[in-house]
Design an enzyme around this catalytic site. Sequence first.
Site, short mmCIF file in Angstrom:
data_model
loop_
_atom_site.label_atom_id
_atom_site.label_comp_id
_atom_site.label_asym_id
_atom_site.label_seq_id
_atom_site.Cartn_x
_atom_site.Cartn_y
_atom_site.Cartn_z
N ASP A 7 -4.32 3.90 -3.81
CA ASP A 7 -3.09 3.22 -3.45
C ASP A 7 -3.39 1.72 -3.61
O ASP A 7 -4.56 1.32 -3.60
CB ASP A 7 -2.72 3.57 -2.00
CG ASP A 7 -1.50 2.80 -1.52
OD1 ASP A 7 -0.48 2.78 -2.24
OD2 ASP A 7 -1.57 2.22 -0.42
N ASP A 9 -1.40 -1.48 -2.01
CA ASP A 9 -1.23 -2.31 -0.82
C ASP A 9 -1.90 -1.67 0.39
O ASP A 9 -1.61 -0.53 0.74
CB ASP A 9 0.26 -2.55 -0.53
CG ASP A 9 0.98 -3.23 -1.70
OD1 ASP A 9 0.31 -3.91 -2.49
OD2 ASP A 9 2.21 -3.06 -1.81
N ASP A 15 -1.74 -5.80 2.92
CA ASP A 15 -0.38 -5.28 2.94
C ASP A 15 0.52 -6.24 3.68
O ASP A 15 0.05 -7.13 4.40
CB ASP A 15 -0.37 -3.90 3.63
CG ASP A 15 0.83 -3.07 3.24
OD1 ASP A 15 1.73 -3.56 2.52
OD2 ASP A 15 0.90 -1.90 3.67
N PHE A 19 6.74 -6.68 2.17
CA PHE A 19 6.45 -6.40 0.76
C PHE A 19 5.62 -7.52 0.13
O PHE A 19 5.68 -8.67 0.57
CB PHE A 19 7.73 -6.18 -0.08
CG PHE A 19 8.53 -4.99 0.35
CD1 PHE A 19 8.35 -3.76 -0.27
CD2 PHE A 19 9.47 -5.09 1.36
CE1 PHE A 19 9.09 -2.66 0.12
CE2 PHE A 19 10.21 -3.99 1.75
CZ PHE A 19 10.02 -2.77 1.13
N SER A 53 9.08 0.11 -3.89
CA SER A 53 10.53 0.16 -3.69
C SER A 53 11.17 -1.22 -3.64
O SER A 53 12.38 -1.35 -3.69
CB SER A 53 10.87 0.94 -2.42
OG SER A 53 10.40 0.25 -1.28
N CYS A 89 6.06 3.80 -8.54
CA CYS A 89 7.41 4.31 -8.32
C CYS A 89 8.27 3.13 -7.89
O CYS A 89 8.03 2.55 -6.83
CB CYS A 89 7.42 5.39 -7.24
SG CYS A 89 9.10 5.84 -6.73
N CYS A 99 8.66 10.93 -7.96
CA CYS A 99 7.44 10.13 -8.12
C CYS A 99 7.04 9.38 -6.85
O CYS A 99 5.90 8.96 -6.71
CB CYS A 99 7.57 9.15 -9.29
SG CYS A 99 9.00 8.06 -9.29
N ASP A 126 -4.00 4.29 2.61
CA ASP A 126 -3.99 3.80 4.00
C ASP A 126 -2.80 4.33 4.79
O ASP A 126 -2.71 4.08 5.98
CB ASP A 126 -3.98 2.26 4.03
CG ASP A 126 -2.67 1.68 3.53
OD1 ASP A 126 -2.13 2.17 2.51
OD2 ASP A 126 -2.17 0.72 4.15
N ARG A 129 1.76 8.98 3.83
CA ARG A 129 2.40 9.45 2.59
C ARG A 129 1.43 9.48 1.42
O ARG A 129 1.54 10.33 0.55
CB ARG A 129 3.64 8.62 2.28
CG ARG A 129 3.35 7.19 1.94
CD ARG A 129 4.62 6.45 1.55
NE ARG A 129 4.31 5.04 1.44
CZ ARG A 129 4.91 4.09 2.14
NH1 ARG A 129 5.84 4.39 3.00
NH2 ARG A 129 4.58 2.84 1.97
#
Length: 180
Positions: A7, A9, A15, A19, A53, A89, A99, A126, A129
Site C-alpha cells: 500500500d 499512504d 498518511d 489526502f 479516491s 483505484c 478495484c 496499514d 481494507r
Amino acid sequence: MKLVILDRDGVINQDSANFIKNPNEWIAIPGSLEAIALLNQSGFRVVVATNQSGVSRGLFDMATLNSIHDKMHRELALVGGRIDAVFYCPHSADDNCNCRKPKTGMIKEIGKRFSVDLNQVCGVGDALRDLQAFANAGCQPILVRTGKGETTLGAGELPENTIVFADLSEAAQYIIAENN
C-alpha cells in the site's frame, strides 16, 4: 519471480486524513525507501496498490497523481530502489468498483500482469481494507504499525494469518529472511 505488494499512504509515505493532494504533501516515512531498496537488492520486484479516491472526489487530477508518483520514484532512485509498477483505484467507495480495496480486483490484476501466484506474495498495508484485499486474493497479509496501523491493530479484526511489524523496514527484513 519474487514479488511484494505495498500500500502507499501509511506504508511508504506519511498518511493524511485530508489526502495526499500534491507532491509537497508526499513525505517518505523514515526508512521506508531504504526498505524498498533492500527488497530490490534481494531480488524482489515491488508493486504499489493504492486507493486514490481523491481523484473521483475532485481533490486532485491524474496529472497531480502522476506528479506525486514521480516524486516517489525519484526519491526512491536516490537510495538505489525502484517500484516496478503503481496500480491505483481512482474511484470512491460509492462507485462500487471491483478495484477498490478491500475488494480484490487490483490485487488479482497485479498477479495476472506479473504472472505470479499470489499465494507466494506478501502484501503490506496499514489499514484493514488493505489486509482484507491481500488475504482474500491469497497473499500473506502484513500489517505495519505506521500510518493507520496502530488503529487497525487496536480494532482487532485482522485476517487470521496477518503478521504485524513496526514499519516497512522490519517487514522487509522478515520478507527477505523468509524467501531466501
